[in-house]
Scaffold this motif. Structure first.
Motif, mmCIF file in Angstrom:
data_model
loop_
_atom_site.group_PDB
_atom_site.id
_atom_site.type_symbol
_atom_site.label_atom_id
_atom_site.label_comp_id
_atom_site.label_asym_id
_atom_site.label_seq_id
_atom_site.Cartn_x
_atom_site.Cartn_y
_atom_site.Cartn_z
ATOM 1 N N PHE A 1 22.434 71.174 25.696
ATOM 2 C CA PHE A 1 22.764 72.292 26.576
ATOM 3 C C PHE A 1 21.541 73.187 26.805
ATOM 4 O O PHE A 1 21.363 73.731 27.900
ATOM 5 N N ALA A 2 20.709 73.337 25.787
ATOM 6 C CA ALA A 2 19.474 74.122 25.960
ATOM 7 C C ALA A 2 18.594 73.493 27.030
ATOM 8 O O ALA A 2 18.034 74.181 27.898
ATOM 9 N N GLY A 3 18.444 72.172 26.988
ATOM 10 C CA GLY A 3 17.647 71.486 27.999
ATOM 11 C C GLY A 3 18.206 71.677 29.394
ATOM 12 O O GLY A 3 17.465 71.937 30.357
ATOM 13 N N ALA A 4 19.543 71.571 29.527
ATOM 14 C CA ALA A 4 20.168 71.751 30.838
ATOM 15 C C ALA A 4 19.951 73.163 31.363
ATOM 16 O O ALA A 4 19.703 73.368 32.560
ATOM 17 N N LYS A 5 20.030 74.142 30.471
ATOM 18 C CA LYS A 5 19.811 75.531 30.867
ATOM 19 C C LYS A 5 18.369 75.760 31.311
ATOM 20 O O LYS A 5 18.105 76.479 32.283
ATOM 21 N N MET A 6 17.415 75.175 30.603
ATOM 22 C CA MET A 6 16.011 75.348 30.961
ATOM 23 C C MET A 6 15.731 74.765 32.344
ATOM 24 O O MET A 6 15.042 75.373 33.168
ATOM 25 N N ILE A 7 16.289 73.600 32.603
ATOM 26 C CA ILE A 7 16.067 72.940 33.894
ATOM 27 C C ILE A 7 16.659 73.754 35.030
ATOM 28 O O ILE A 7 16.021 73.981 36.060
ATOM 29 N N ARG A 8 17.870 74.223 34.856
ATOM 30 C CA ARG A 8 18.538 74.944 35.938
ATOM 31 C C ARG A 8 17.853 76.268 36.248
ATOM 32 O O ARG A 8 17.876 76.733 37.384
ATOM 33 N N ARG A 9 17.201 76.881 35.263
ATOM 34 C CA ARG A 9 16.526 78.157 35.481
ATOM 35 C C ARG A 9 15.178 78.002 36.186
ATOM 36 O O ARG A 9 14.547 78.990 36.538
ATOM 37 N N ILE A 10 14.758 76.770 36.429
ATOM 38 C CA ILE A 10 13.502 76.522 37.134
ATOM 39 C C ILE A 10 13.740 75.853 38.482
ATOM 40 O O ILE A 10 13.049 76.136 39.462
ATOM 41 N N ILE A 11 14.766 74.990 38.552
ATOM 42 C CA ILE A 11 15.043 74.231 39.776
ATOM 43 C C ILE A 11 16.256 74.768 40.526
ATOM 44 O O ILE A 11 16.341 74.671 41.742
ATOM 45 N N GLY A 12 17.219 75.339 39.816
ATOM 46 C CA GLY A 12 18.487 75.741 40.416
ATOM 47 C C GLY A 12 18.447 77.091 41.089
ATOM 48 O O GLY A 12 17.382 77.657 41.379
ATOM 49 N N ILE A 13 19.638 77.666 41.297
ATOM 50 C CA ILE A 13 19.767 78.874 42.114
ATOM 51 C C ILE A 13 19.237 80.122 41.418
ATOM 52 O O ILE A 13 18.625 80.977 42.058
ATOM 53 N N ALA A 14 19.494 80.279 40.139
ATOM 54 C CA ALA A 14 19.159 81.532 39.446
ATOM 55 C C ALA A 14 18.067 81.284 38.417
ATOM 56 O O ALA A 14 18.270 80.567 37.439
ATOM 57 N N HIS A 15 16.911 81.885 38.653
ATOM 58 C CA HIS A 15 15.775 81.705 37.751
ATOM 59 C C HIS A 15 15.723 82.825 36.724
ATOM 60 O O HIS A 15 16.612 83.673 36.668
ATOM 61 N N VAL A 16 14.677 82.835 35.909
ATOM 62 C CA VAL A 16 14.473 83.913 34.942
ATOM 63 C C VAL A 16 13.215 84.685 35.310
ATOM 64 O O VAL A 16 12.215 84.108 35.751
ATOM 65 N N ALA A 17 13.273 85.979 35.116
ATOM 66 C CA ALA A 17 12.130 86.820 35.454
ATOM 67 C C ALA A 17 10.918 86.505 34.582
ATOM 68 O O ALA A 17 9.781 86.761 34.992
ATOM 69 N N ASP A 18 11.156 85.943 33.389
ATOM 70 C CA ASP A 18 10.026 85.573 32.528
ATOM 71 C C ASP A 18 9.020 84.729 33.306
ATOM 72 O O ASP A 18 7.799 84.934 33.202
ATOM 73 N N LEU A 19 9.536 83.783 34.087
ATOM 74 C CA LEU A 19 8.674 82.893 34.865
ATOM 75 C C LEU A 19 8.450 83.411 36.281
ATOM 76 O O LEU A 19 7.331 83.385 36.791
ATOM 77 N N ASP A 20 9.506 83.892 36.925
ATOM 78 C CA ASP A 20 9.382 84.332 38.317
ATOM 79 C C ASP A 20 8.426 85.500 38.485
ATOM 80 O O ASP A 20 7.869 85.692 39.574
ATOM 81 N N SER A 21 8.252 86.300 37.439
ATOM 82 C CA SER A 21 7.379 87.467 37.555
ATOM 83 C C SER A 21 5.897 87.124 37.429
ATOM 84 O O SER A 21 5.039 88.000 37.566
ATOM 85 N N ILE A 22 5.555 85.857 37.180
ATOM 86 C CA ILE A 22 4.150 85.436 37.144
ATOM 87 C C ILE A 22 3.668 85.321 38.585
ATOM 88 O O ILE A 22 4.123 84.462 39.345
ATOM 89 N N ALA A 23 2.775 86.187 38.985
ATOM 90 C CA ALA A 23 2.387 86.304 40.396
ATOM 91 C C ALA A 23 1.613 85.090 40.906
ATOM 92 O O ALA A 23 1.815 84.644 42.039
ATOM 93 N N ASP A 24 0.731 84.538 40.097
ATOM 94 C CA ASP A 24 -0.087 83.399 40.503
ATOM 95 C C ASP A 24 0.792 82.145 40.545
ATOM 96 O O ASP A 24 1.274 81.674 39.507
ATOM 97 N N ALA A 25 1.007 81.585 41.720
ATOM 98 C CA ALA A 25 1.927 80.461 41.876
ATOM 99 C C ALA A 25 1.490 79.236 41.086
ATOM 100 O O ALA A 25 2.319 78.527 40.502
#
Length: 535
Positions: A468-492
């Motif tokens: 379940f941890a793996g599924a959650k990690m994948i969905r937070r990068i590819i799916g609809i709702a991401h995490v600010a931990d990663l999204d807030s990194i300005a350099d693409a």
């Protein structure tokens, strides 16, 4: 509205049903009945006709987010109401707590609008109202083995999307945005925000700065000037009792503190205790069989939230779906791999089955770092609206996944002055401490089990949690709702590098959970991957 009624100034209140999820008819109308206010429920589409008859003096709606210029995102249909109100010369107000004001979002155009399940429009409960064929897409059309008669190719995220045009689709955005120009004022617990002089926008950031962030020091009578920061609603016995505690500063959302580089040394122990107590005490290990079955039945009504979970975690990241988005073009290959890799599909289908059928305990259902409020010494778990009897590993895995996502994001936040070395070590230590603390406390409560029983049970729970941890990690990068931990990194490019590492580790947890013999091995391999990231 309640205050107006207390002053004798409320003649009548009209509330809309708020299709398609009917929050107005289910929630707003209930509160009006409970408060014994003079009110009428109307269809969404009747609002314009009502206004044309001169029966409306003002329109007040809530808000899910208010941008820095006053543009307001709220439940779908809010934009319609703002336009109709302007046409009839009726003031249109937003009622919003200051926590919903978002000065970091410049305008409503920057707000990502969630697109929800087609089933909310085509069905009521299990009853289909829409004509057969509506909302049927390619993956459904071939279920009986018959090919689609017609296909068209759309372009999305740099890949081809096939859709069946022998039927019609469903568009179901959950929200829309009422522009500031159509809003008369924004009502908050700290006052009303008026438009800037000579402009058609609201000075949201300036208002927050002037109002300050301190919490109310006491309770006040509810009136136009003040709204309570701590509210308790007492519902009828048949409904429920909901107590909302006001968590005053310095309590804050855990994710925000992590992004800023703060270390919370006690949070892993606190969450381990929370998980052990809630999961054990609601499981069949601790509850008599008849009571357990009754509790499972009671919580099976949370169908909509479960369907949403199954959609965004166990389905959409592995197919072409409109909700999916990622750092493109850098991660186009990773998204394609998820759609094509059989091992991912087999593993995620098994987890989806476990989520829908393995009623082990009452789970929180959305236990991420955005659902936890902390100080240096206290931890509170909030937002349990996804509560459901499901697999224990879903809650455990969700928290572990968010710690790991934060860990893999660290390179994107590190600077020469703040390399985040100590924080990275703390995050990995927290992953280990969470599982080990949970396992110790859970087994200590399960006193009637033999050592062998506990060992077998906890091994399977460990594997479930990793999957379940793996599924959650994948969905937070590819799916609809991401995490600010990663999204807030300005350099693409840097963000994509961090996300790629997290995706690779998430896939390993998803498809090769049995490879890991201990949480210590999980932490060690996560650290090794971060030191030698995939290209």
């Amino acid at each position: 509205v309640r205050a107006l009624n207390e002053r004798g100034a409320l003649t009548h209140a009209y509330c809309t049903e708020t299709r398609p999820y009917n929050q107005g008819s289910r929630l707003t109308a209930y509160e009006l009945v409970h408060e014994k206010l003079p009110a009428t429920l109307i269809c969404d589409s009747a609002a314009a006709s009502l206004m044309s008859q001169g029966l409306v003096d003002a329109v007040v709606v809530g808000a899910d987010r208010v941008a820095a210029n006053g543009d307001t995102a709220n439940k779908i249909g809010t934009y319609n109401l703002s336009i109709v109100a302007r046409h009839h010369g009726i003031p249109f107000f937003i009622a919003s707590p200051c926590t919903t004001l978002d000065p970091s979002t410049a305008t409503g155009g920057d707000i990502v609008i969630e697109e929800r399940s087609a089933r909310e429009i085509t069905h009521v409960g299990d009853i289909q109202l829409a004509a057969p064929g509506i909302g049927v897409w390619l993956q459904d059309c071939g279920a009986a083995g018959a090919p689609c008669e017609q296909e068209t190719v759309d372009r999305m995220q740099g890949v081809e999307m096939l859709t069946c045009i022998s039927s019609i689709g469903v568009w179901n955005p959950g929200f829309d945005v009422a522009p500031a120009g159509l809003i008369a004022g924004i009502i908050t617990e700290k006052g009303v925000i008026s438009k800037s002089s000579g402009a058609d926008v609201f000075p949201v950031k300036e208002f927050l700065t002037e109002a300050g962030s301190s919490a109310p020091s006491a309770f006040y009578a509810l009136d136009e000037e003040r709204i309570l920061g701590y509210v308790v609603y007492l519902y009828d016995e048949e409904m429920a009792v909901i107590a909302m505690q006001f968590l005053a500063p310095p309590h804050r959302i855990l994710r925000g503190g992590i992004i800023e580089g703060i270390i919370y040394p006690d949070v892993a122990a606190h969450i381990a205790t929370f998980l052990a107590k809630t999961l054990y005490s609601t499981s069949e290990l601790a509850v008599p069989a008849d009571t357990f079955r009754a509790e499972v039945k009671k919580y099976t009504g949370n169908v909509a939230m479960c369907e949403l979970t199954e959609q965004v975690i166990f389905t959409e990241p592995y197919i072409i779906a409109a909700n999916n988005h990622w750092t493109t073009p850098q991660l186009d290959d990773e998204a394609a791999f998820l759609r094509e890799d059989p091992s991912c599909h087999v593993a995620i289908r098994a987890l989806k089955k476990a989520f829908s059928s393995n009623a082990q305990a009452l789970i929180h259902g959305d236990l991420h770092t955005g659902s936890i409020m902390v100080t240096a010494s206290e931890t509170y778990v909030i937002d349990p609206e996804f509560a459901y009897y499901g697999p224990m590993g879903f809650d455990i895995g969700a928290f572990l996944a968010n710690l790991l996502l934060a860990y893999f994001s660290m390179e994107g936040h590190a600077t020469a002055a703040s390399p985040r070395t100590e924080q990275k070590a703390w995050l990995l230590a927290s992953v280990r401490a969470t599982w080990e603390g949970f396992e110790e406390k859970f087994c200590a409560m399960w006193t009637e089990a033999t050592a062998l029983e506990q060992s077998v049970y906890m091994r399977q729970l460990f594997l479930d949690s990793l999957g379940f941890a793996g599924a959650k990690m994948i969905r937070r990068i590819i799916g609809i709702a991401h995490v600010a931990d990663l999204d807030s990194i300005a350099d693409a490019d840097l963000r994509a590098k961090c996300e790629r590492s997290a995706l690779h580790f998430g896939r390993k947890l998803l498809t090769k959970a049995s490879h890991f013999q201990s949480i210590k091995q999980v932490v060690e391999e996560a650290e090794a991957l971060a030191m030698s990231p995939p290209i």
